[in-house]
Scaffold this motif. Structure first.
Motif, PDB file in Angstrom:
ATOM      1  N   ILE A 136      -2.260   2.720  -2.771  1.00  0.00           N
ATOM      2  CA  ILE A 136      -3.600   2.221  -3.066  1.00  0.00           C
ATOM      3  C   ILE A 136      -4.404   2.092  -1.787  1.00  0.00           C
ATOM      4  O   ILE A 136      -3.858   2.057  -0.680  1.00  0.00           O
ATOM      5  N   LYS A 151       0.833  -1.212   0.000  1.00  0.00           N
ATOM      6  CA  LYS A 151       0.000   0.000   0.000  1.00  0.00           C
ATOM      7  C   LYS A 151       0.861   1.252   0.000  1.00  0.00           C
ATOM      8  O   LYS A 151       0.596   2.208  -0.733  1.00  0.00           O
ATOM      9  N   GLY A 177      -8.582  -1.333  -2.990  1.00  0.00           N
ATOM     10  CA  GLY A 177      -7.658  -1.782  -4.039  1.00  0.00           C
ATOM     11  C   GLY A 177      -6.914  -3.035  -3.633  1.00  0.00           C
ATOM     12  O   GLY A 177      -6.715  -3.949  -4.450  1.00  0.00           O
TER      13      GLY A 177
END
Length: 443
Positions: free
Chosen positions: A45, A40, A49
């Motif tokens: 994201i 991440k 996601g």
């Protein structure tokens, strides 16, 4: 050479190799769970996601290829399909470590999904081919240790590697052994010849749509499949997001979260898987209904401990070295023991319902349900709920998102209760129960 009804060292060796492959199947699948936070951070994201990456994307391609590869293994043999699939998903796991963008990581994970689609159902069918019915749940429980041991090494070792060498190196190191295991299976294991060849004069493979319809006409099969789907949503959601929950709500480091969720949680799941398999074989000799009764009992016991794990207030029970063990995590240990009881007996039940010529296909449908709903819906559902709750609860949104998914275990218990009488009546009225290919030549 024939495979006797009484298993030999070759039978146990084959089971050992299959179990090792299944461990790395789950290591490669679960590795993404402990790498959520650094991935991440690098690609920027959201939780949704991540849910799409670790859930829907993986599940869709796994499901598309699962039934055709299971059907292929019923025709040409389990060993070849498992071996080449293992090599394929291991190579694609290594490629994940070289992903230069989030899109490239998604493509590599799709490759992992396609490879793993040819590993699970054929492995379970091959174990059922090798062992007689009265020992099948115990043998399947050894194979299913792959999920819990995969959690130990995938989360524990993966978290340690990521903490010290980065998330990319974790993919590369953990992906490599699967290539060796695939070759080991291909070159050293003797397996029953394909049922289609052994019974070529008696059995013709029907069109896939006819096969699917006939499978679902079997009493209890639909309810077993629904059990796998609903329980897997909760199981994969908890498995995927538990390390992040420990990080966000209990303040653990990446390494400590991986150690607790992987090693401690995986140990509970390991003992739970073995216990339910042995218990199921013993009780089912007295009453065939226990094949479904054991997973129903375990699932019901697991529910309150799962809720306690997610809702217990923040606090440290004790330290293991420098690693703090949250009080809530003590409930997770009990949950991980009983929370695995639904999978192995359900797979054993399927092996008793269908002959060898349909077994991998029936197992593939069950596994596809687990994957499409569990892997596909579970992580994504929690990611979406977590993002939604975050507006008012911040990091604690993940806590309540995970607690809400426990309701799926209640639903799984209802499905098991529906399956139990149908399964018992079907086997009691069956004149020729399916047996393993004990007299089949080996390949």
């Amino acid at each position: 050479m024939s495979i006797p009804l009484r298993p030999t060292w070759r039978t146990h060796y084959a089971l050992g190799v299959l179990a090792a492959i299944y461990i790395f199947n789950y290591i490669d699948r679960l590795l993404m769970a402990i790498l959520i936070e650094p991935v991440k951070a690098e690609f920027g994201i959201s939780d949704t996601g991540i849910g799409l990456l670790s859930g829907v994307t993986f599940a869709v391609f796994y499901t598309i290829f699962g039934f055709p590869l299971g059907r292929l293994s019923d025709r040409i043999g389990r060993k070849k399909v498992i071996a080449f699939s293992c090599i394929a998903w291991s190579v694609m796991t290594i490629f994940c470590g070289f992903a230069a963008s989030f899109t490239m990581l998604v493509i590599a994970r799709i490759g992992v999904a396609i490879g793993e689609a040819g590993g699970t159902a054929p492995s379970m069918a091959m174990v059922s081919d090798l062992y007689p019915p009265e020992r099948r749940s115990t043998a399947l429980s050894v194979l299913m240790l792959g999920s819990s041991l995969g959690a130990i090494f995938g989360l524990g070792l993966g978290g340690w590697i990521a903490q010290h060498y980065g998330w990319r190196f974790a993919f590369i190191v953990i992906g490599a052994p699967g290539i060796f295991l695939g070759l080991l299976l291909l070159l050293t294991v003797r397996a029953p010849k394909p049922a289609m060849l052994v019974n070529a004069n008696q059995v013709a493979q029907a069109h896939w749509a006819v096969t699917v319809r006939e499978l679902f006409q079997t009493p209890s099969f639909l309810w077993i499949v629904l059990t796998g789907g609903s329980a897997a949503i909760a199981g994969y959601a908890i498995g995927t997001w538990s390390p992040s929950f420990l990080i966000r709500s209990h303040g653990l480091s990446l390494q400590d979260a991986g150690l607790l969720a992987g090693v401690a949680g995986g140990a509970g799941a390991t003992f739970g898987t073995l216990t339910c398999g042995i218990l199921c074989d013993r009780l089912a000799r007295r009453d065939k209904g226990w094949q479904i009764g054991v997973p129903l009992l375990g699932t019901l016991i697991s529910i309150p401990f799962a809720l306690a794990y997610f809702l217990w207030p923040v606090g440290t029970a004790f330290y293991v070295g420098s690693t703090p063990v949250p009080t809530a995590f003590l409930f997770y240990g009990v949950f991980s023991f009983f929370g695995t009881w639904w999978a192995t007996p359900c797979l054993g039940a399927i092996s008793h319902l269908f002959p060898a010529t349909r077994l991998a296909q029936a197992t593939a449908i069950f596994v596809m349900s687990m994957t499409l709903l569990g892997v596909g819906v579970g992580p994504l559902l929690i990611g979406m709920l977590s993002d939604g709750f975050a507006h008012t609860l911040g990091n604690e949104g993940l806590r309540y998102a995970l607690a809400s998914c426990v309701s799926l275990l209640v639903l799984a218990s209802v499905f098991l209760a529906m399956a139990l009488p149908r399964y018992r009546n079907h086997l009691m009225n069956k004149t020729t129960p399916p047996a393993p290919l004990a007299d089949a030549a080996t390949a």
